[in-house]
Write a protein that holds these residues in place. Sequence first.
Motif, PDB file in Angstrom:
ATOM      1  N   LYS A 140     -14.762  20.887  11.581  1.00 25.89           N
ATOM      2  CA  LYS A 140     -15.435  19.642  11.251  1.00 25.89           C
ATOM      3  C   LYS A 140     -14.693  18.457  11.877  1.00 25.89           C
ATOM      4  O   LYS A 140     -13.477  18.379  11.839  1.00 25.89           O
ATOM      5  CB  LYS A 140     -15.503  19.465   9.738  1.00 25.89           C
ATOM      6  N   LYS A 143     -16.156  16.526  18.132  1.00 22.44           N
ATOM      7  CA  LYS A 143     -17.387  16.075  18.759  1.00 22.44           C
ATOM      8  C   LYS A 143     -17.374  16.386  20.249  1.00 22.44           C
ATOM      9  O   LYS A 143     -16.331  16.314  20.905  1.00 22.44           O
ATOM     10  CB  LYS A 143     -17.569  14.563  18.558  1.00 22.44           C
ATOM     11  N   LYS A 146     -18.019  12.669  25.706  1.00 20.56           N
ATOM     12  CA  LYS A 146     -19.025  11.813  26.334  1.00 20.56           C
ATOM     13  C   LYS A 146     -18.678  11.509  27.791  1.00 20.56           C
ATOM     14  O   LYS A 146     -19.551  11.501  28.661  1.00 20.56           O
ATOM     15  CB  LYS A 146     -19.171  10.513  25.543  1.00 20.56           C
ATOM     16  N   ALA A 241     -14.476  21.493  20.380  1.00 23.90           N
ATOM     17  CA  ALA A 241     -15.779  20.868  20.116  1.00 23.90           C
ATOM     18  C   ALA A 241     -16.909  21.785  20.554  1.00 23.90           C
ATOM     19  O   ALA A 241     -17.956  21.865  19.895  1.00 23.90           O
ATOM     20  CB  ALA A 241     -15.868  19.525  20.834  1.00 23.90           C
ATOM     21  N   SER A 245     -19.891  23.391  18.084  1.00 28.68           N
ATOM     22  CA  SER A 245     -21.342  23.311  18.288  1.00 28.68           C
ATOM     23  C   SER A 245     -22.049  24.589  17.851  1.00 28.68           C
ATOM     24  O   SER A 245     -23.279  24.630  17.821  1.00 28.68           O
ATOM     25  CB  SER A 245     -21.647  23.021  19.768  1.00 28.68           C
TER      26      SER A 245
END
Length: 387
Positions: A140, A143, A146, A241, A245
Amino acid sequence: MKLRKNADTLKQVTDLIEYAFLKNDDLTQNNTFMSRYLHSADYGIMNGDKLESYLMVTPFQSHIFSKSIQMAGIGYVASYPEYRGQGGISKLFKEVFHDLHEQNIPLSNLAPFSENFYRQYGYENTIYQKVYSFDKNALKGFKMPKKRKLLRGKWNDLEIQNYVVQLYEAQLHTKAERNTVVRPQWWWNRINEYYPYRNIVISLDENERPRGYMVYRIYNSTFHVEEMYYLDRNSAKDLLAFMASHISSRLKFKVIMPTNGLLEDVFPEQQFLNITLVSYMMSRIIDFKKIMSCMQLNRLGTFNIEVTDDQLCPWNNGVWEIEDYEGTLLCNKVEGDPDYSASINNWSKILLGELTLSRAIEAGDVHCNRNQRIEFKKGKISFYDYF
């Protein structure tokens, strides 16, 4: 005796391996077996015209700090049940060690079915794995990146393949690896075929340079990471990350890492991790002088080391003067008293494993006549191979 490679040898070898290792398929039709067989030497004990005992010797290069040496991977050690306990395997190891010494191959590694069995031939536990097990709670907060990128594919994707090999070989040239295999192309291809359905994820930085990779398979409701390497924390977070997913799939997660790896430090909640240390491979020093010349010390100095109890490689026995000359250890036999004395098994644990000299002295594995307060640098093993 060393066996000639011909149709009869292949038939006898595969018959014995199929019987001893409970294999139901014809190994002559198995590409992963044949690729190793064709790159290896065969040793066997014959009873008339029938093969009774066998072992396979596969040559590799291995990095020990700044030096690349030859290493022999031993596998498929087997005898038919009616010939077990008659000394056939002992005869084979004695012959193999003699031949390896003649060929200037100073080191052997193997994966043991019994550690005690192989200790009698001078092998010792030297290579361990650090295994992380956890569920979705540990992931958790991770992410997907980007600005950086993740590239997923398989080994037959040449772009993926080149990134993996580039990262693997870059680590070998850091001069920090200890007993890490230099993988030739045929071995890379065999690994991929031996472990089917493997996926690879590459972590790329903002400039699309590879900074890490992860090899994984999903089976038995578990996301298995069988090899993971990264150059920085951001790359590690990106790879985790990618794992995160998959948490909606109700998977468990398992990651295999080097023993000195600190993947746990990347997790914000280490309480969700179960970390275990697992023995993996054993090593055997065949040429003490050559292996010692690869070692690195914490300080300059000259001292004497005694090797004892090496019955199968008697050239190792005796007192060796070790001198640090401009970062290279010179090793020569001398007459005199040793500062430190130990069996070849214990020197294998100290030189190629995790055991430090000071702890070996405390444990009684090394007899210390005069403490020079030296330590051999440990290095690290970042990648694992199974023979």
